[in-house]
Design an enzyme around this catalytic site. Structure first.
Site, PDB file in Angstrom:
ATOM      1  N   ARG A 166      -4.448 -10.784   3.873  1.00 23.23           N
ATOM      2  CA  ARG A 166      -3.374  -9.861   4.262  1.00 23.23           C
ATOM      3  C   ARG A 166      -2.088 -10.587   4.675  1.00 23.23           C
ATOM      4  NH1 ARG A 166      -6.788  -8.037   2.049  1.00 23.23           N
ATOM      5  NH2 ARG A 166      -8.057  -6.193   2.465  1.00 23.23           N
ATOM      6  N   SER A 174      -5.304   0.978   6.587  1.00 27.54           N
ATOM      7  CA  SER A 174      -5.984   0.367   7.731  1.00 27.54           C
ATOM      8  C   SER A 174      -4.955  -0.108   8.748  1.00 27.54           C
ATOM      9  CB  SER A 174      -6.837  -0.820   7.270  1.00 27.54           C
ATOM     10  OG  SER A 174      -7.873  -0.395   6.413  1.00 27.54           O
ATOM     11  N   GLU A 196      -1.979  -4.490  10.835  1.00 27.33           N
ATOM     12  CA  GLU A 196      -1.842  -4.570   9.384  1.00 27.33           C
ATOM     13  C   GLU A 196      -0.732  -3.632   8.923  1.00 27.33           C
ATOM     14  OE1 GLU A 196      -4.641  -3.645   5.533  1.00 27.33           O
ATOM     15  OE2 GLU A 196      -5.519  -4.778   7.188  1.00 27.33           O
TER      16      GLU A 196
END
Length: 314
Positions: A182, A231, A301
């Protein structure tokens, strides 16, 4: 330009200070109804460039003091209630092409991940089924090395085209982006315009089966029909964020109109009356409780941008 001339220039309306473009400028754009959370303040200016050359000319010609923010389909974005000052760049029609070549496919930054997966299925190309489980676009996926169901962009990326902050169009190999979980090491002022992925021939039946399994898994485990984002927190090394959140007693936790999803507690939900401040405050409360319970610090995130309303905390 002299200091006196600079001060005079800065008193003019922002739209009058921007360079001529082939794309489109819009002032005071309501972004809340365009975001998945349905919250957030307006953009001072939204610029939709016609193509990469138009974007490059804008970046080269804009005043240095004008801030620029790039947004995609806002699936993993929280825009604060005070809105976004300066120019918001949104890549749209001119960045929506998909082109197949020998064992490769090139997709514009505005292409939805799901649509690229569907196009690859129609062409019988393997390796991209996982993108059907990512609620975003190619540009955003490049910026954060998006992933789902065991695969990430870095696993299939060959190269990316981008425009630098000073208006230079470049193509770089995947290795130059320093992709990890990520995250990429790409400079903050790079704006991705397209990507080329490995896409070898595959079995359509197997590809379709994989995409159907992903669809069923998402529908059964995620609040995809709610006002939510992707998320909320990245999985810490050796942990799953949702398990840490659940263990900290945060499932169903509320702040104002924002709530931690009962179905999947790594998702925050706007129950209908939430502000961006409610959602961000709830997220910070979850982070604090998880830290107190497990000692693990969760990393957002979801990307949070813009300014708070006067009188609110960040």
């Amino acid at each position: 330009m002299t200091m006196a001339a600079l001060r005079t220039d800065q008193t003019r309306p922002l739209i009058e200070r921007l360079p001529e473009v082939r794309g489109r400028y819009q002032e005071n754009v309501d972004l809340a109804q365009q975001t998945w959370f349905r919250v957030g303040g307006p953009a001072e200016i939204v610029f939709r460039p016609a193509d990469a050359e138009d974007l490059a000319a804008f970046l080269l010609g804009k005043p240095a003091d004008v801030p620029v923010t790039v947004i995609g389909v806002t699936s993993n974005l929280l825009i604060r209630d005070g809105g976004i000052p300066g120019v918001v760049i949104r890549l749209a029609r001119g960045f929506n092409e998909i082109r197949f070549g020998a064992d490769m496919v090139t997709a514009g930054a505005a292409v939805l991940d799901l649509n690229l997966a569907k196009a690859a299925l129609a062409e019988g190309r393997d390796g991209l089924a996982f993108m059907s489980g990512i609620p975003g676009s190619i540009g955003g996926g490049l910026r954060m090395n998006a992933g789902a169901y065991g695969r990430e962009f870095k696993d299939v990326l060959f190269s990316a085209e981008l425009v630098t902050g000073d208006g230079i169009i470049r193509r770089v190999p995947a290795a130059a982006l320093g992709m990890s979980y990520r995250h990429t090491n790409a400079p903050a002022d790079w704006i991705f315009t397209e990507a080329t992925f490995h896409a070898p021939a595959g079995d359509k039946t197997e590809i379709a089966r994989a995409m159907d399994e992903i669809k069923q898994a998402r529908e059964s485990s995620q609040p995809i029909r709610e006002r939510t984002g992707g998320s909320t927190f990245a999985n810490p090394e050796g942990h799953k964020a949702w398990q840490l959140i659940d263990a900290a007693g945060c499932r169903g936790l509320r702040v104002g109109g924002a709530m931690v999803s009962e179905q999947h507690c790594n998702f925050l939900i706007n129950t209908g009356t939430a502000t961006a401040s409610d959602i961000e405050t709830l997220g910070e409360s979850v982070r604090r409780r998880v830290k107190e319970k497990s000692g693990v610090e969760l990393r957002w995130e979801i990307r949070r941008i813009g300014v708070t309303r006067q009188g609110e905390g960040a």
